[in-house]
Design a protein around this motif. Structure first.
Motif, PDB file in Angstrom:
ATOM      1  N   ILE A  75       0.943  -1.362  -0.018  1.00 36.42           N
ATOM      2  CA  ILE A  75      -0.208   0.209  -0.183  1.00 36.42           C
ATOM      3  C   ILE A  75       0.488   1.020  -0.165  1.00 36.42           C
ATOM      4  O   ILE A  75       1.615   1.593   0.898  1.00 36.42           O
ATOM      5  N   PRO A  76       0.403   2.484  -1.104  1.00 38.48           N
ATOM      6  CA  PRO A  76       1.447   3.370  -1.010  1.00 38.48           C
ATOM      7  C   PRO A  76       0.866   4.283  -0.347  1.00 38.48           C
ATOM      8  O   PRO A  76      -0.299   3.781   0.326  1.00 38.48           O
ATOM      9  N   HIS A  77       1.470   5.133   0.351  1.00 36.44           N
ATOM     10  CA  HIS A  77       1.306   6.472   1.276  1.00 36.44           C
ATOM     11  C   HIS A  77       2.165   7.528   0.862  1.00 36.44           C
ATOM     12  O   HIS A  77       3.014   7.405   0.548  1.00 36.44           O
ATOM     13  N   ASP A  78       1.734   8.434   1.177  1.00 38.47           N
ATOM     14  CA  ASP A  78       2.424  10.011   0.879  1.00 38.47           C
ATOM     15  C   ASP A  78       2.202  10.847   2.000  1.00 38.47           C
ATOM     16  O   ASP A  78       1.388  10.167   2.953  1.00 38.47           O
ATOM     17  N   THR A 113      -1.272  14.870   5.910  1.00 34.28           N
ATOM     18  CA  THR A 113      -2.062  14.262   5.729  1.00 34.28           C
ATOM     19  C   THR A 113      -1.873  14.030   4.631  1.00 34.28           C
ATOM     20  O   THR A 113      -0.401  13.879   3.810  1.00 34.28           O
ATOM     21  N   CYS A 114      -1.827  11.950   4.294  1.00 37.64           N
ATOM     22  CA  CYS A 114      -1.916  11.535   3.716  1.00 37.64           C
ATOM     23  C   CYS A 114      -2.748  11.253   2.562  1.00 37.64           C
ATOM     24  O   CYS A 114      -3.595  11.684   2.124  1.00 37.64           O
ATOM     25  N   THR A 115      -2.470  12.112   1.035  1.00 36.89           N
ATOM     26  CA  THR A 115      -2.957  12.099   0.341  1.00 36.89           C
ATOM     27  C   THR A 115      -3.799  11.087   0.339  1.00 36.89           C
ATOM     28  O   THR A 115      -5.216  11.334  -0.736  1.00 36.89           O
ATOM     29  N   LEU A 116      -3.470  10.423  -0.385  1.00 34.94           N
ATOM     30  CA  LEU A 116      -4.115   8.824  -0.719  1.00 34.94           C
ATOM     31  C   LEU A 116      -5.146   8.382   0.725  1.00 34.94           C
ATOM     32  O   LEU A 116      -6.162   7.549   0.193  1.00 34.94           O
ATOM     33  N   HIS A 117      -4.853   8.921   1.852  1.00 38.49           N
ATOM     34  CA  HIS A 117      -5.901   8.213   2.542  1.00 38.49           C
ATOM     35  C   HIS A 117      -6.720   9.425   3.810  1.00 38.49           C
ATOM     36  O   HIS A 117      -6.147   9.565   4.555  1.00 38.49           O
ATOM     37  N   PRO A 118      -7.463  10.489   2.825  1.00 35.55           N
ATOM     38  CA  PRO A 118      -7.919  11.618   3.276  1.00 35.55           C
ATOM     39  C   PRO A 118      -8.565  10.377   4.394  1.00 35.55           C
ATOM     40  O   PRO A 118      -9.163   9.707   3.882  1.00 35.55           O
ATOM     41  N   LEU A 120      -8.332   9.265   6.807  1.00 34.32           N
ATOM     42  CA  LEU A 120      -7.522   7.678   8.279  1.00 34.32           C
ATOM     43  C   LEU A 120      -6.169   8.730   8.674  1.00 34.32           C
ATOM     44  O   LEU A 120      -5.616   8.327   9.880  1.00 34.32           O
ATOM     45  N   MET A 121      -5.324   9.192   7.930  1.00 34.76           N
ATOM     46  CA  MET A 121      -4.068   9.415   7.799  1.00 34.76           C
ATOM     47  C   MET A 121      -4.029  11.252   8.659  1.00 34.76           C
ATOM     48  O   MET A 121      -2.895  11.473   7.236  1.00 34.76           O
ATOM     49  N   ASP A 122      -4.522  11.639   9.411  1.00 30.28           N
ATOM     50  CA  ASP A 122      -4.548  13.020   9.036  1.00 30.28           C
ATOM     51  C   ASP A 122      -4.159  13.613  10.815  1.00 30.28           C
ATOM     52  O   ASP A 122      -5.015  12.856  11.766  1.00 30.28           O
TER      53      ASP A 122
HETATM   54 CU   LIG Z   1      -1.966   6.547   3.326  1.00 28.84          CU
END
Ligand SMILES: [Cu+2]
Length: 129
Positions: A75-78, A113-118, A120-122
């Motif tokens: 799973i990628p993240h940024d 944030t992680c823009t791929l998982h808004p 959730l990772m804020d």
């Molecule tokens: Cu992410």
């Protein structure tokens, strides 16, 4: 487990996370150069450092935020600092790190944030005066 115990456990975890990850200051020899404020964020299980901790830095002092994708399973993240126009140059694949360097010029609170998982990772970055 009582409600009180659950509260204590979550407070303890948050405190440990903050202590472990928020400030890792580097000592430099020159007096004119302030030590960088170094932060390591591990993206794992859909969160940064387990709890998306509030990051605290000081205005006018260089900041280095290293983000590493420790997610198993491809799973990628940024990582993006909203309002400061800072973002990892691309999505990070598992095992991949990226470092953002900047010097905050004004105090305030900024969302990360992680823009791929808004949603959730804020979390928040607080710049102290
Ligand atoms: Cu992410």
């Amino acid at each position: 487990m009582s409600g009180k115990t659950i509260l204590w456990v979550s407070c303890g975890a948050a405190t440990l996370g903050a202590l472990a990850f928020v400030f890792g200051q580097r000592i430099v020899s020159g007096k004119s150069e302030p030590p960088a404020q170094r932060i390591l964020l591990r993206a794992e299980a859909g969160k940064f450092n387990g709890s998306n901790p509030t990051l605290e830095v000081r205005r006018g002092v260089p900041v280095e935020i290293t983000v590493r994708n420790d997610e198993p399973g491809g799973i990628p993240h940024d990582f993006a600092l909203v309002g400061l126009d800072l973002k990892t140059p691309k999505a990070l694949q598992p095992g991949e790190p990226a470092t953002l360097r900047f010097t905050p010029s004004r105090p305030g609170e900024f969302a990360y944030t992680c823009t791929l998982h808004p949603g959730l990772m804020d979390g928040r970055l607080v710049v102290r005066p």
